[in-house]
Motif scaffolding. Structure first.
Motif, mmCIF file in Angstrom:
data_model
loop_
_atom_site.group_PDB
_atom_site.id
_atom_site.type_symbol
_atom_site.label_atom_id
_atom_site.label_comp_id
_atom_site.label_asym_id
_atom_site.label_seq_id
_atom_site.Cartn_x
_atom_site.Cartn_y
_atom_site.Cartn_z
ATOM 1 N N UNK A 43 49.780 122.965 32.319
ATOM 2 C CA UNK A 43 50.407 123.736 32.884
ATOM 3 C C UNK A 43 49.762 125.083 33.679
ATOM 4 N N UNK A 44 49.116 125.607 32.884
ATOM 5 C CA UNK A 44 48.126 126.715 33.130
ATOM 6 C C UNK A 44 47.290 126.008 34.416
ATOM 7 N N UNK A 45 46.935 124.935 34.202
ATOM 8 C CA UNK A 45 45.710 124.531 35.424
ATOM 9 C C UNK A 45 46.849 124.325 36.743
ATOM 10 N N UNK A 46 48.083 123.998 36.294
ATOM 11 C CA UNK A 46 48.896 123.741 37.655
ATOM 12 C C UNK A 46 49.192 125.347 38.142
ATOM 13 N N UNK A 47 49.323 126.097 37.389
ATOM 14 C CA UNK A 47 49.621 127.425 37.880
ATOM 15 C C UNK A 47 48.304 128.118 38.694
ATOM 16 N N UNK A 48 47.351 127.860 38.033
ATOM 17 C CA UNK A 48 45.980 128.367 38.826
ATOM 18 C C UNK A 48 45.931 127.550 40.165
ATOM 19 N N UNK A 49 46.475 126.495 40.293
ATOM 20 C CA UNK A 49 46.258 125.746 41.482
ATOM 21 C C UNK A 49 47.292 126.414 42.482
ATOM 22 N N UNK A 50 48.438 126.427 42.092
ATOM 23 C CA UNK A 50 49.555 127.003 42.890
ATOM 24 C C UNK A 50 49.333 128.334 43.527
ATOM 25 N N UNK A 51 48.376 129.233 42.582
ATOM 26 C CA UNK A 51 48.467 130.722 43.325
ATOM 27 C C UNK A 51 47.638 130.542 44.740
ATOM 28 N N UNK A 52 46.866 129.507 45.029
ATOM 29 C CA UNK A 52 46.660 129.214 46.202
ATOM 30 C C UNK A 52 46.330 127.762 46.507
ATOM 31 N N UNK A 53 47.465 127.475 47.250
ATOM 32 C CA UNK A 53 47.778 126.044 47.781
ATOM 33 C C UNK A 53 47.454 125.590 49.140
ATOM 34 N N UNK A 54 46.343 126.412 49.582
ATOM 35 C CA UNK A 54 45.608 126.052 50.841
ATOM 36 C C UNK A 54 45.178 124.541 50.773
ATOM 37 N N UNK A 55 45.698 123.771 51.828
ATOM 38 C CA UNK A 55 45.330 122.352 51.609
ATOM 39 C C UNK A 55 43.706 121.929 51.920
ATOM 40 N N UNK B 47 51.946 119.511 46.725
ATOM 41 C CA UNK B 47 52.415 119.380 45.173
ATOM 42 C C UNK B 47 51.983 118.130 44.578
ATOM 43 N N UNK B 48 51.859 117.065 45.578
ATOM 44 C CA UNK B 48 51.630 115.765 45.044
ATOM 45 C C UNK B 48 49.882 115.920 44.609
ATOM 46 N N UNK B 49 49.004 116.556 45.352
ATOM 47 C CA UNK B 49 47.688 116.821 44.989
ATOM 48 C C UNK B 49 47.664 117.660 43.707
ATOM 49 N N UNK B 50 48.318 118.853 43.549
ATOM 50 C CA UNK B 50 48.289 119.537 42.301
ATOM 51 C C UNK B 50 48.616 118.724 41.280
ATOM 52 N N UNK B 51 49.666 117.883 41.290
ATOM 53 C CA UNK B 51 50.221 117.302 40.159
ATOM 54 C C UNK B 51 48.910 116.041 39.621
#
Length: 264
Positions: free
Chosen positions: A175-187, A110-114
């Motif tokens: 937020x749309x960018x964050x959602x796109x990232x969270x769909x596949x949060x593979x490290x 989550x820290x990287x996504x943010x």
């Protein structure tokens, strides 16, 4: 977490330390003698390992590196094969990136996504020159397709600004960018995207490159419109050329790791 692959000084580990910074710090720029002869990859129930003389390699945090595909493991293995008398981490961007993913990103994706979302809130492609006309035209020609992709694929619309004056972006677009990232949060994916974003100065260029909307050369060019313009006007010294070559090598490694994720 910016400049994710920069060399960091050593020091004690703190439990509240940023996980990516911890992984960076543990990956010290040491250059030991090459201590192995054979490099290979081996499959197990957990994935693909890289082996040196039959022993699986570990991260600086002492975790065995397990990659999701044979192609990803082969990418790192090839860097080990390429080492000569010493093991020079500066020439091993994929290995450094994998260490960051395993020791850092996996602990707190989550820290990287943010952080990538923060880039998206002040993305390179939002800030346009007002003169000269040729640069204005070049930025529009190169960056507008990135914004078109974001609007069509992410459903995200962004505002443009002339100069460096900050422009507040719609929260729903970031937020749309964050959602796109969270769909596949593979490290491994997040670590690769973070490197590409940091080097490009643009989350949107990195995401469009991942999606195959642009080739690597097109994405690299888009990330360096302003820099290339200045080089054309004033030239470039050897030190700047070396820094740019190093950044390109890291961005290419991140892109290559992304491409291996679906290749078993």
């Amino acid at each position: 977490m910016r400049d994710i692959l920069n060399d960091l000084e050593g020091g004690p580990v703190h439990n509240d330390e940023d996980p990516v910074k911890r992984a960076q710090r543990l990956t010290k720029p040491v250059m030991p003698k090459r201590f192995y002869k054979d490099v290979g990859v081996a499959r197990s129930d957990d994935g693909w390992a890289i082996e040196l003389d039959g022993k699986a390699i570990r991260t600086p945090g002492q975790r065995i590196i397990m990659l999701p595909t044979e192609a990803a493991a082969a990418l790192v293995a090839e860097e080990f094969r390429a080492q000569q008398d010493v093991v020079n981490l500066a020439t091993m961007p994929a290995y450094r990136l994998v260490n960051t993913a395993v020791d850092g990103v996996a602990n707190d994706p989550q820290a990287v996504i943010e952080d990538i979302m923060r880039f998206a809130s002040s993305d390179l492609v939002f800030y346009r020159a007002d003169t000269p006309e040729k640069l204005v035209s070049l930025q529009s020609e190169t960056w507008d397709p990135v914004l078109d992709w974001a609007r069509a694929t992410l459903g995200a619309r962004f505002f443009l600004s002339e100069g460096v004056m900050h422009v507040e972006q719609p929260k729903e677009s970031v937020a749309a960018v964050g959602f796109h990232l969270k769909r596949d949060a593979n490290p491994f994916r997040l670590a690769s995207l973070h490197v590409m974003t940091s080097i490009a100065g643009s989350a949107l260029i990195a995401l469009a490159l991942e999606a195959g909307e642009f080739s690597f050369e097109e994405a690299w060019t888009a990330a360096h419109v302003d820099e290339d313009w200045n080089i054309d006007q004033w030239g470039e010294d050897e030190e700047a050329q070396a820094r740019r070559a190093f950044r390109r090598r890291d961005m290419e490694a991140a892109h290559s790791l992304l491409q291996t994720r679906g290749s078993n």
